[in-house]
Scaffold this motif. Structure first.
Motif, mmCIF file in Angstrom:
data_model
loop_
_atom_site.group_PDB
_atom_site.id
_atom_site.type_symbol
_atom_site.label_atom_id
_atom_site.label_comp_id
_atom_site.label_asym_id
_atom_site.label_seq_id
_atom_site.Cartn_x
_atom_site.Cartn_y
_atom_site.Cartn_z
ATOM 1 N N VAL A 29 4.909 4.927 8.831
ATOM 2 C CA VAL A 29 4.161 4.615 7.622
ATOM 3 C C VAL A 29 3.480 5.905 7.180
ATOM 4 N N GLU A 30 3.263 6.047 5.889
ATOM 5 C CA GLU A 30 2.586 7.231 5.365
ATOM 6 C C GLU A 30 1.276 6.816 4.711
ATOM 7 N N VAL A 31 0.229 7.566 5.009
ATOM 8 C CA VAL A 31 -1.111 7.271 4.521
ATOM 9 C C VAL A 31 -1.647 8.512 3.816
ATOM 10 N N ASP A 32 -2.309 8.324 2.706
ATOM 11 C CA ASP A 32 -2.873 9.447 1.953
ATOM 12 C C ASP A 32 -4.192 9.845 2.604
ATOM 13 N N GLY A 33 -4.082 10.520 3.769
ATOM 14 C CA GLY A 33 -5.268 10.857 4.544
ATOM 15 C C GLY A 33 -5.206 12.244 5.131
ATOM 16 N N SER A 34 -6.334 12.683 5.670
ATOM 17 C CA SER A 34 -6.457 13.986 6.315
ATOM 18 C C SER A 34 -6.007 13.895 7.767
ATOM 19 N N HIS A 35 -6.177 15.000 8.494
ATOM 20 C CA HIS A 35 -5.838 15.003 9.918
ATOM 21 C C HIS A 35 -6.691 14.000 10.684
ATOM 22 N N ALA A 36 -7.904 13.754 10.226
ATOM 23 C CA ALA A 36 -8.799 12.803 10.879
ATOM 24 C C ALA A 36 -8.651 11.407 10.296
ATOM 25 N N VAL A 37 -7.421 10.996 10.045
ATOM 26 C CA VAL A 37 -7.159 9.716 9.391
ATOM 27 C C VAL A 37 -7.642 8.529 10.219
ATOM 28 N N ALA A 38 -7.705 8.665 11.531
ATOM 29 C CA ALA A 38 -8.201 7.563 12.357
ATOM 30 C C ALA A 38 -9.690 7.313 12.121
ATOM 31 N N VAL A 39 -10.404 8.348 11.709
ATOM 32 C CA VAL A 39 -11.827 8.215 11.395
ATOM 33 C C VAL A 39 -12.009 7.700 9.971
ATOM 34 N N SER A 40 -11.230 8.231 9.043
ATOM 35 C CA SER A 40 -11.419 7.890 7.630
ATOM 36 C C SER A 40 -10.770 6.564 7.239
ATOM 37 N N GLN A 41 -9.685 6.190 7.920
ATOM 38 C CA GLN A 41 -8.952 4.982 7.545
ATOM 39 C C GLN A 41 -8.551 4.185 8.793
ATOM 40 N N PRO A 42 -9.536 3.741 9.563
ATOM 41 C CA PRO A 42 -9.238 3.078 10.831
ATOM 42 C C PRO A 42 -8.448 1.786 10.675
ATOM 43 N N GLY A 43 -8.634 1.091 9.564
ATOM 44 C CA GLY A 43 -7.918 -0.161 9.372
ATOM 45 C C GLY A 43 -6.416 0.034 9.299
ATOM 46 N N GLN A 44 -5.970 1.072 8.621
ATOM 47 C CA GLN A 44 -4.535 1.325 8.510
ATOM 48 C C GLN A 44 -3.955 1.746 9.856
ATOM 49 N N VAL A 45 -4.721 2.498 10.630
ATOM 50 C CA VAL A 45 -4.265 2.872 11.967
ATOM 51 C C VAL A 45 -4.169 1.628 12.852
ATOM 52 N N ALA A 46 -5.178 0.780 12.788
ATOM 53 C CA ALA A 46 -5.174 -0.453 13.582
ATOM 54 C C ALA A 46 -4.012 -1.354 13.186
ATOM 55 N N ASP A 47 -3.696 -1.423 11.908
ATOM 56 C CA ASP A 47 -2.575 -2.249 11.460
ATOM 57 C C ASP A 47 -1.266 -1.780 12.088
ATOM 58 N N LEU A 48 -1.058 -0.480 12.153
ATOM 59 C CA LEU A 48 0.183 0.043 12.729
ATOM 60 C C LEU A 48 0.245 -0.250 14.228
ATOM 61 N N ILE A 49 -0.872 -0.098 14.919
ATOM 62 C CA ILE A 49 -0.912 -0.401 16.354
ATOM 63 C C ILE A 49 -0.604 -1.878 16.579
ATOM 64 N N ASP A 50 -1.187 -2.746 15.769
ATOM 65 C CA ASP A 50 -0.924 -4.177 15.864
ATOM 66 C C ASP A 50 0.556 -4.472 15.647
ATOM 67 N N THR A 51 1.157 -3.809 14.680
ATOM 68 C CA THR A 51 2.596 -3.984 14.414
ATOM 69 C C THR A 51 3.419 -3.570 15.624
ATOM 70 N N ALA A 52 3.089 -2.414 16.214
ATOM 71 C CA ALA A 52 3.821 -1.930 17.388
ATOM 72 C C ALA A 52 3.664 -2.892 18.567
ATOM 73 N N ALA A 53 2.449 -3.377 18.761
ATOM 74 C CA ALA A 53 2.190 -4.291 19.884
ATOM 75 C C ALA A 53 2.972 -5.583 19.723
ATOM 76 N N ARG A 54 2.983 -6.138 18.540
ATOM 77 C CA ARG A 54 3.679 -7.406 18.317
ATOM 78 C C ARG A 54 5.188 -7.245 18.391
ATOM 79 N N ALA A 55 5.687 -6.098 17.935
ATOM 80 C CA ALA A 55 7.129 -5.862 17.954
ATOM 81 C C ALA A 55 7.666 -5.704 19.375
ATOM 82 N N THR A 56 6.806 -5.327 20.311
ATOM 83 C CA THR A 56 7.259 -5.078 21.681
ATOM 84 C C THR A 56 6.697 -6.087 22.667
ATOM 85 N N ALA A 57 6.118 -7.176 22.150
ATOM 86 C CA ALA A 57 5.539 -8.191 23.028
ATOM 87 C C ALA A 57 6.653 -8.962 23.743
ATOM 88 N N GLY A 58 6.315 -9.469 24.945
ATOM 89 C CA GLY A 58 7.245 -10.304 25.677
ATOM 90 C C GLY A 58 8.151 -9.535 26.604
#
Length: 249
Positions: free
Chosen positions: A220-249
């Motif tokens: 995914v691409e986000v219009d953010g700086s190198h510190a995107v986890a600080v500035s846009q934590p929700g988008q980072v969390a969404d991607l982690i959630d997607t990865a976790a659900r895709a590999t569950a089980g």
């Protein structure tokens, strides 16, 4: 450092999310992402990456991962990507890798090698080198981003007061961490997701795209700086959630 076995997230079958910060940052850089994931029920742990040497850092992070019961999703920022690429290889409980404005090297590649592949990084003109003494009495060098340049180079979309605070609390990386290379490549056997920060002045976006494509990573691409986890934590969390659900089980 094992996640509590009776935590709601583990009862629900959610993996523990292990965060690995990069150079010039610390574990608090993940605070917003962790808070978001906690609300979704995920157990989480932010590792204090030593930032001394690729192999030593990876061995330390692997020891933490090995102490966790149940499945794990590993998430890395910047230099942390080289650490999880080495550390996760062969770890049976690691189900997914998430690279956030990060490097994802192949065998024999270092951070310095990769950043030189594409133009756009401003780290080279922003680094201050400071000598430090090693246990054997010899001297090595570690790197800081000059505090007056830190906000623009590292955290351009972060609140200015917070970016200034990040500049003076940054964790330096030993020069050997930037020049060391990986001997193992976890993304060849573990599925990966990549968040590309399009305004990144640390790791050029085109380099992030090259590495993600090479790894077969979902991006995914986000219009953010190198510190995107600080500035846009929700988008980072969404991607982690997607990865976790895709590999569950």
């Amino acid at each position: 450092m094992t996640a509590a076995p009776d935590s709601p997230g583990q009862k629900a079958g959610l993996p523990t999310v292990v965060f690995v910060h990069g150079a010039f940052a610390d574990s608090s850089s993940w605070n917003g992402v962790i808070a978001n994931l906690k609300r979704r029920g995920y157990p989480a742990m932010a590792v204090a990456n030593p930032l001394r040497d690729v192999q030593q850092d990876a061995a330390y992070v692997r020891s933490v991962v090995d102490s966790i019961e149940g499945p794990v999703v590993m998430v890395a920022h910047s230099y942390g990507g080289i650490v999880i690429t080495e550390a996760a290889d062969g770890a049976a409980n690691v189900k997914a890798l998430v690279y956030v404005a990060s490097v994802s090297p192949d065998v024999g590649e270092s951070v310095l090698d990769l950043i030189s592949k594409y133009p756009g990084s401003e780290l080279g003109t922003s680094i201050k080198m400071v000598p430090f003494r090693l246990p054997d009495g010899s001297t090595s060098m570690e790197q800081y981003i000059e505090t007056d340049k830190f906000p623009a180079v590292f955290a351009a979309d972060v609140d200015p007061d917070l970016a200034a605070l990040m500049a003076v609390t940054q964790r330096p990386a030993a020069q050997s961490a930037q020049t060391g290379s990986v001997t193992k490549t976890a993304w060849k056997s573990i599925p990966s997701w990549t968040l590309i920060s399009k305004q990144d002045k640390g790791i050029p976006p085109d380099l992030q795209r090259f590495m993600a494509d090479r790894a077969g990573s979902t991006t995914v691409e986000v219009d953010g700086s190198h510190a995107v986890a600080v500035s846009q934590p929700g988008q980072v969390a969404d991607l982690i959630d997607t990865a976790a659900r895709a590999t569950a089980g």
